[in-house]
Design an enzyme around this catalytic site. Structure first.
Site, mmCIF file in Angstrom:
data_model
loop_
_atom_site.group_PDB
_atom_site.id
_atom_site.type_symbol
_atom_site.label_atom_id
_atom_site.label_comp_id
_atom_site.label_asym_id
_atom_site.label_seq_id
_atom_site.Cartn_x
_atom_site.Cartn_y
_atom_site.Cartn_z
ATOM 1 N N ALA A 125 27.797 24.755 -21.419
ATOM 2 C CA ALA A 125 28.928 25.657 -21.488
ATOM 3 C C ALA A 125 30.194 24.818 -21.354
ATOM 4 O O ALA A 125 30.951 24.952 -20.397
ATOM 5 C CB ALA A 125 28.829 26.685 -20.354
ATOM 6 N N GLU A 126 30.396 23.943 -22.329
ATOM 7 C CA GLU A 126 31.514 22.991 -22.236
ATOM 8 C C GLU A 126 32.846 23.714 -22.067
ATOM 9 O O GLU A 126 33.704 23.281 -21.301
ATOM 10 C CB GLU A 126 31.562 22.092 -23.473
ATOM 11 C CG GLU A 126 30.410 21.094 -23.585
ATOM 12 C CD GLU A 126 29.159 21.699 -24.194
ATOM 13 O OE1 GLU A 126 29.201 22.885 -24.609
ATOM 14 O OE2 GLU A 126 28.132 20.999 -24.267
ATOM 15 N N PHE A 169 28.650 13.979 -26.055
ATOM 16 C CA PHE A 169 29.079 13.394 -27.314
ATOM 17 C C PHE A 169 30.503 13.847 -27.629
ATOM 18 O O PHE A 169 30.840 15.015 -27.422
ATOM 19 C CB PHE A 169 28.136 13.814 -28.453
ATOM 20 C CG PHE A 169 26.839 13.055 -28.458
ATOM 21 C CD1 PHE A 169 25.916 13.223 -27.448
ATOM 22 C CD2 PHE A 169 26.539 12.151 -29.474
ATOM 23 C CE1 PHE A 169 24.719 12.521 -27.441
ATOM 24 C CE2 PHE A 169 25.345 11.441 -29.484
ATOM 25 C CZ PHE A 169 24.428 11.625 -28.468
ATOM 26 N N PHE A 186 31.445 17.185 -29.257
ATOM 27 C CA PHE A 186 31.348 18.493 -28.582
ATOM 28 C C PHE A 186 32.672 18.918 -27.942
ATOM 29 O O PHE A 186 32.751 20.006 -27.375
ATOM 30 C CB PHE A 186 30.255 18.492 -27.507
ATOM 31 C CG PHE A 186 28.915 18.000 -27.955
ATOM 32 C CD1 PHE A 186 28.543 18.012 -29.288
ATOM 33 C CD2 PHE A 186 27.988 17.525 -27.031
ATOM 34 C CE1 PHE A 186 27.291 17.547 -29.694
ATOM 35 C CE2 PHE A 186 26.744 17.063 -27.426
ATOM 36 C CZ PHE A 186 26.395 17.069 -28.754
ATOM 37 N N HIS A 189 27.338 14.151 -34.462
ATOM 38 C CA HIS A 189 27.152 13.337 -33.258
ATOM 39 C C HIS A 189 27.760 11.950 -33.387
ATOM 40 O O HIS A 189 27.316 11.021 -32.718
ATOM 41 C CB HIS A 189 25.654 13.204 -32.924
ATOM 42 C CG HIS A 189 25.024 14.432 -32.375
ATOM 43 N ND1 HIS A 189 24.730 15.536 -33.153
ATOM 44 C CD2 HIS A 189 24.633 14.774 -31.129
ATOM 45 C CE1 HIS A 189 24.174 16.474 -32.404
ATOM 46 N NE2 HIS A 189 24.101 16.038 -31.171
HETATM 47 C C1 LIG Z 1 27.556 22.174 -27.667
HETATM 48 C C2 LIG Z 1 26.541 21.156 -27.306
HETATM 49 N N1 LIG Z 1 26.470 20.708 -26.041
HETATM 50 C C3 LIG Z 1 25.547 19.796 -25.687
HETATM 51 C C4 LIG Z 1 24.664 19.284 -26.601
HETATM 52 C C5 LIG Z 1 23.640 18.230 -26.187
HETATM 53 N N2 LIG Z 1 22.314 18.826 -26.180
HETATM 54 C C6 LIG Z 1 21.477 18.713 -27.218
HETATM 55 S S1 LIG Z 1 20.056 19.552 -27.006
HETATM 56 C C7 LIG Z 1 20.534 20.065 -25.474
HETATM 57 C C8 LIG Z 1 19.630 20.920 -24.646
HETATM 58 C C9 LIG Z 1 19.306 22.197 -25.324
HETATM 59 O O1 LIG Z 1 18.419 22.917 -24.535
HETATM 60 P P1 LIG Z 1 17.663 24.193 -25.076
HETATM 61 O O2 LIG Z 1 18.661 25.115 -25.679
HETATM 62 O O3 LIG Z 1 16.824 24.723 -23.985
HETATM 63 O O4 LIG Z 1 16.781 23.660 -26.286
HETATM 64 P P2 LIG Z 1 15.532 22.653 -26.241
HETATM 65 O O5 LIG Z 1 16.073 21.263 -26.319
HETATM 66 O O6 LIG Z 1 14.791 22.922 -24.994
HETATM 67 O O7 LIG Z 1 14.764 22.990 -27.464
HETATM 68 C C10 LIG Z 1 21.789 19.581 -25.157
HETATM 69 C C11 LIG Z 1 22.503 19.842 -23.906
HETATM 70 C C12 LIG Z 1 24.789 19.754 -27.920
HETATM 71 N N3 LIG Z 1 24.002 19.292 -28.894
HETATM 72 N N4 LIG Z 1 25.708 20.700 -28.246
#
Ligand SMILES: Cc1ncc(C[n+]2csc(CCOP(=O)(O)OP(=O)(O)O)c2C)c(N)n1
Ligand SMILES: Cc1ncc(C[n+]2csc(CCOP(=O)(O)OP(=O)(O)O)c2C)c(N)n1
Ligand SMILES: [Mg+2]
Ligand SMILES: [Mg+2]
Lengths: 327, 323, 327, 323
Positions: free
Chosen positions: A59-60, A83, A86, A129
């Site tokens: 929740a940036e 990154f 974001f 990214h």
């Molecule tokens: C807006 C944003 N914030 C942070 C990230 C970095 N990031 C990539 S995957 C991830 C975790 C996602 O978790 P979830 O929604 O549970 O999906 P899962 O990886 O478990 O499939 C994060 C924080 C991103 N890609 N986009």
């Protein structure tokens, strides 16, 4: 002097400042117990505890504006956005809140926060990214922007940023994470002032301005130009994007008569545009050659390594463009 | 039910009138072309501001919105400096740089009105984070509207506050309209307070025009938050009597809502309650209004006699340290 | 020719394009039944119905990215963001989605959407309701950016933007909303191509580049310089920010030898920086004077009208700065 | 309970194996240093992808995430072009410009994986808006994670979809981790599906490792959406066997979770079900895996033999029209 890796310089800067000032807190996704995706925050959770080192949900927008509210009420948050791409999710917190709160509220508050993020390409991380968006923030009054290229600069600038009473955004180079460099033995009060560029190499034939991950590449270019072509390039690492140390650039261009800006960011409305504009506004007569921007083509950053290698300014491409100036 | 003694009743009534008369005068001054920019008034919503802020201590904080005059007055802002800010004068809270949408008095626990819908909640959890981290037992109350409830910021704030059990009260003034559009353009359910379950904390919908209801429910939420039991979401159903901004032709409202006779007046409601319970006398009630009337006239005079901000003020306070 | 107000030119452009193509839809806060806060969308809801004219909740991030998904699947959304400052809430949708989707998905989709917003100061709307942020978007490949200053340009550019297969962001001038201007009698297919600047006044002594709300002010400056000082300024209204018609600027500067950019936006890393950089990169010798940027000071936009008047470039302040160039 | 006949069972099993073997091979190739960049694998989550997509028609759409290989395969993406994209080759879906996080096949109803957490839901409501506006009866299914549920984007998408009754299914793969942190860092309640009430539509939590459960619940949600009755939120509890990205040391997982023996295997579960119900024979089951094995080898060969993208590809497709 001792050797330290770039990501550990970040870690040390945060650790030292958290030890010094209990109002410094660390906030971000996976900065806590897990120690961060590049191990950049490892150990901090154990050392400073769950109140001062906070793993956030994804929740940036929310946690950056939260940090603004926290900064205005006495904390000094250090925030991680994994990154650089974001930052699109937290622009309001940075631009409409952090940058303006003090001004808007008649000077009643200060907003001492530092947001750092890993920016740039080179890891085949694809279009969402790999971006470099620091120019956006240099456009905004109320913010400060830094982008260190070495462990020493990172350490010194970051500690200054944490002690600074204004919001500072720090763009770290993704490719620099594992690089090593000298740092002072005792860094507890090692501070580098914001807004001072660093002349990495002196030279009389051309001024090359750059920052972040492009700095080590540009330094190689300068060495090669010298030994292979007898061209003595002066290399300036901006380190701070806003405030921008244009005096150092102007002094150099006054000597060399020639200016090239190398950056990984897109060209239009960027730091490179700004540096060139500022120089010619000051005095367009000090330029004996047309100034030159070396930046990626106007496309998103591609995934495939062979495309990314063409996309990003490289030693070879920079050199050949500069050599053309001397033909 | 919470006990309202005569001292408290007087304070509450005085605050209600301060908000009411400040807003009525602002409306008039705006219509007369005296005030620049945009103003968003809280007429009809006085019980929300006053009831909620009365439940807080001075060292507690609020965050507010574009419709923030009432909140600021209720939390203890100085009427003179507020009015002066609306005039864009140097003695205003923001030295004339902020205007109606950015009134703050950090010493009084007002972290500021804010022009970006939703951000009152995220700024609020930030102040709550400060308190929790410093182990202070203060709380923060975030005002926001039912329109704001559709924004991602509000969700992120509530989710974070729920996870960390931050000492914060989410106070939604559900006033039927967001700008020019009604509740159901913004919210697909009847009561926004139902959402609190999704964040693991308590939620309640109350009559936002009933001061005593507002006060006692916020008191309870404050107690929870102060004791480390996390947030509460309170949705106070109320009415925005005027337009979104002064000058809004309000074509979107049914005519019945535009007719003052149909307005559910929180001040009359509270005065009726006071009278019925015989808490203070009618003459005292009248006197309170008179006193407030004078204060507002005073504030307007203060603002009018203040200087326009000088050119230096334009350049000040962009940074707290060197740039 | 007939007269039309700026906001009605917007209304007409949307109406005509919605009539022409049923895939065009209008999305935003209060664009529906109420007809918009400046009456800019009035009548459209009744004419095109609730499926094609949608009042959204306050969720700029959500509905802008939604529009990207809609554009990629066959609609041509026109999106309103009331104030230019609120783009901070939808940066990801514009920059990481709209701008990159086509590229990132191998050209499988196009993203034909137009986002318009009212930008700039002059209404004492304060720091969060007066900004000009168009430079951010010109920095991003994949986006197009326009900023018309007259009802005619608005009409012609906006219709072109709706028919364009790429995402276009349109910054409208808040102060221009009620201004009147000529438009062709029949505008059904009146299109102005993106990326073409307009030479508003020809002159030989200095090139003044500007756009949006500054255009009418700069035109007055030019008239006054001519009649009071015998200086013939050439005034160029960029109209498009990205693509940027630098050819027209260069042609003019080649003639005048002198360049001034006037904008309401902040100076660093901006359109003004870009215009100056592009000119000197092309040939710094065509400048006989140092180029000049006229922009607000590096502060947020203040509320109080007397401060806002100092903050924003005005006829008087622009004139006196340009006259200094000729001393 | 939904009837699974032998044709359907074969299709489902084939898809399950396609996902499983594609991911296992990707893991291997990544470890061998063949694949560049970052890859996020969906091993352990195959029943979610396959069950959900099987409930859709070809002309329905999905949107996907950074962990999207399984979704794309299940919705009908071509294995060759997928693998080629992971290699960064010119024959890949994105011509090598997107990589693992951006695989799309618009003809197959895949609007793309996406690297920005949460945006799969907002892009999905956009496609759903297209369908609703054009009065088509297609639906859209958005995959997202429990980590994503904390983002404002997901809230805004659900709120808009609830208000407009968009034909969309919000399918949350609740796999216990978001990057390096567990569920309760991100979500303050037990079941995310409880949030649907706040948006006025149905929500349900199911066993995401049980293919038949997933399939039949999504079928029902699809029926609702297709008939104009709006969204459903489905939370499928499942497990991410590997790290967040390949190479992740996974120090944050308890050792029991790292032990393959403890993994709740959706394929074994489904095969057991098939065997128990005698839907297809064991030899047929084995044959399916063999066939898929060959397809994957084929895909790898295709990728290896494809060309690296030429320099022109770098400059193409930035704009669809002139710039
Ligand atoms: C807006 C944003 N914030 C942070 C990230 C970095 N990031 C990539 S995957 C991830 C975790 C996602 O978790 P979830 O929604 O549970 O999906 P899962 O990886 O478990 O499939 C994060 C924080 C991103 N890609 N986009
Ligand atoms: C992010 C953002 N979007 C849009 C606006 C424009 N705007 C100002 S007030 C408002 C309506 C707010 O409605 P609500 O939250 O119900 O508060 P109320 O005005 O009823 O007090 C809108 C859309 C804004 N200020 N900020
Ligand atoms: Mg409201
Ligand atoms: Mg997860």
């Amino acid at each position: 002097m001792s050797k330290l890796k770039y990501f550990l310089a970040l870690n040390r800067a945060i650790r030292e400042e958290m030890s010094r000032d209990e109002n410094v807190v660390l906030i971000g996704e996976d900065v806590g117990e897990s120690g961060g995706i590049f191990s950049q925050t490892r150990g901090l959770y154990n050392e400073f505890g769950e109140l001062r080192v906070r793993d956030t949900p994804i929740a940036e927008g929310g946690f950056v504006t939260m940090a603004v509210g926290a900064a205005a009420t006495g904390l000094r948050p250090v925030i991680e956005i994994g990154f650089g791409d974001f930052v699109t999710a937290c622009m309001d917190g940075l631009v409409n809140q952090a940058a303006k709160l003090r001004y808007m509220l008649g000077g009643q508050v200060k907003v001492p926060l530092v947001l750092y993020t890993f920016s740039g390409g080179g890891l085949a991380a694809g279009p969402q990214h790999s971006q470099c968006l620091e120019s956006w923030f240099a456009h905004i009054p109320g913010l400060k922007v830094i982008s260190p290229s070495t462990p020493m600069d990172l350490l010194g600038l970051f500690k200054t940023a944490i002690r600074d009473d204004d919001p500072v955004i720090c763009f770290l180079g993704k490719q620099l994470v594992g690089t090593s460099g000298d740092v002072p033995q005792d860094t507890k009060d090692y501070l580098i002032p914001l807004g001072k560029a660093d002349v990495k190499i002196e030279g009389k034939d051309i001024t090359i301005v750059t920052f972040s991950q492009m700095t080590p590449i540009v330094m190689k270019v300068a060495e090669s130009l010298k030994s292979n072509n007898g061209i003595n390039a002066e290399v300036i690492d901006l380190r701070s994007i806003s405030p921008l140390d244009i005096e150092t650039v102007i002094k150099s261009v006054s000597k060399t008569g020639s200016l090239c800006v190398v950056q990984e960011s897109q060209s239009p409305c960027s730091v490179a545009s700004e540096v060139i504009s500022k120089v010619v506004e000051y005095d367009s007569k000090i330029l004996f050659k047309n100034p030159l921007r070396i930046t990626p083509p106007f496309t998103p950053s591609p995934f495939s390594p062979n495309l990314e290698n063409i996309y990003r300014p490289s030693q070879v491409s920079i050199e050949s463009k500069i050599l053309k100036l001397f033909q | 039910m919470t006990k309202i003694d005569s001292t408290l009743a007087k304070t509450l009534l005085e605050k209600l009138w301060e908000v009411r008369l400040f807003e009525e005068n602002t409306s008039r001054l705006y219509k007369e072309g005296v005030l620049p920019g945009f103003v968003h008034l809280s007429l009809g919503q006085e019980a929300c501001a006053v009831g909620a802020c009365q439940a807080l201590q001075e060292s507690d904080f609020i965050t507010s919105t574009h419709r923030g005059h009432g909140h600021c007055i209720a939390k203890g802002a100085d009427l003179n400096r507020m009015m002066s800010e609306l005039y864009g004068k140097e003695t205003g809270y923001s030295k004339g740089r902020g205007g109606s949408m950015h009134i703050a008095d950090v010493n009084a626990g007002i972290l500021g009105a804010n022009g970006i819908v939703g951000q009152s909640t995220t700024l609020a959890i930030g102040a709550a984070l400060s308190f929790q981290t410093k182990k202070l037992d203060n709380v923060v109350l975030a005002f926001f509207g039912e329109g704001a409830s559709g924004s991602g910021a509000v969700h992120e704030a509530m989710n974070i506050a729920g996870i960390w059990k931050l000492p914060v009260i989410f106070f939604c003034e559900s006033n039927k309209y967001a700008e020019l559009s009604p509740f159901d353009v913004h919210v697909p359910i009847k009561n926004i307070s139902d959402r609190s379950k999704g964040y693991g904390f308590k939620g309640i919908t109350i009559d936002g025009n009933n001061l005593v209801d507002v006060y006692s429910n916020v008191l309870e939420a404050v107690k929870l938050a102060r004791n480390g039991n996390g947030p509460t979401l309170i949705e106070a159903k109320t009415n925005r009597w005027h337009g979104h901004y002064e000058g809004d032709p309000q074509k979107y409202k049914p005519s019945s809502e535009l007719d003052e006779k149909n307005w559910d007046d929180p001040i009359i409601k509270f005065q009726d309650f006071i009278k019925k319970e015989k808490i203070i006398s009618e003459t005292e009630i009248d006197k309170i209004k008179e006193i407030v009337d004078k204060k507002i006239i005073e504030a307007i005079k203060f603002a009018e006699q203040s200087k326009n901000p000088s050119a230096e003020i334009l350049l000040e306070d962009v940074y707290a340290s060197d740039f």
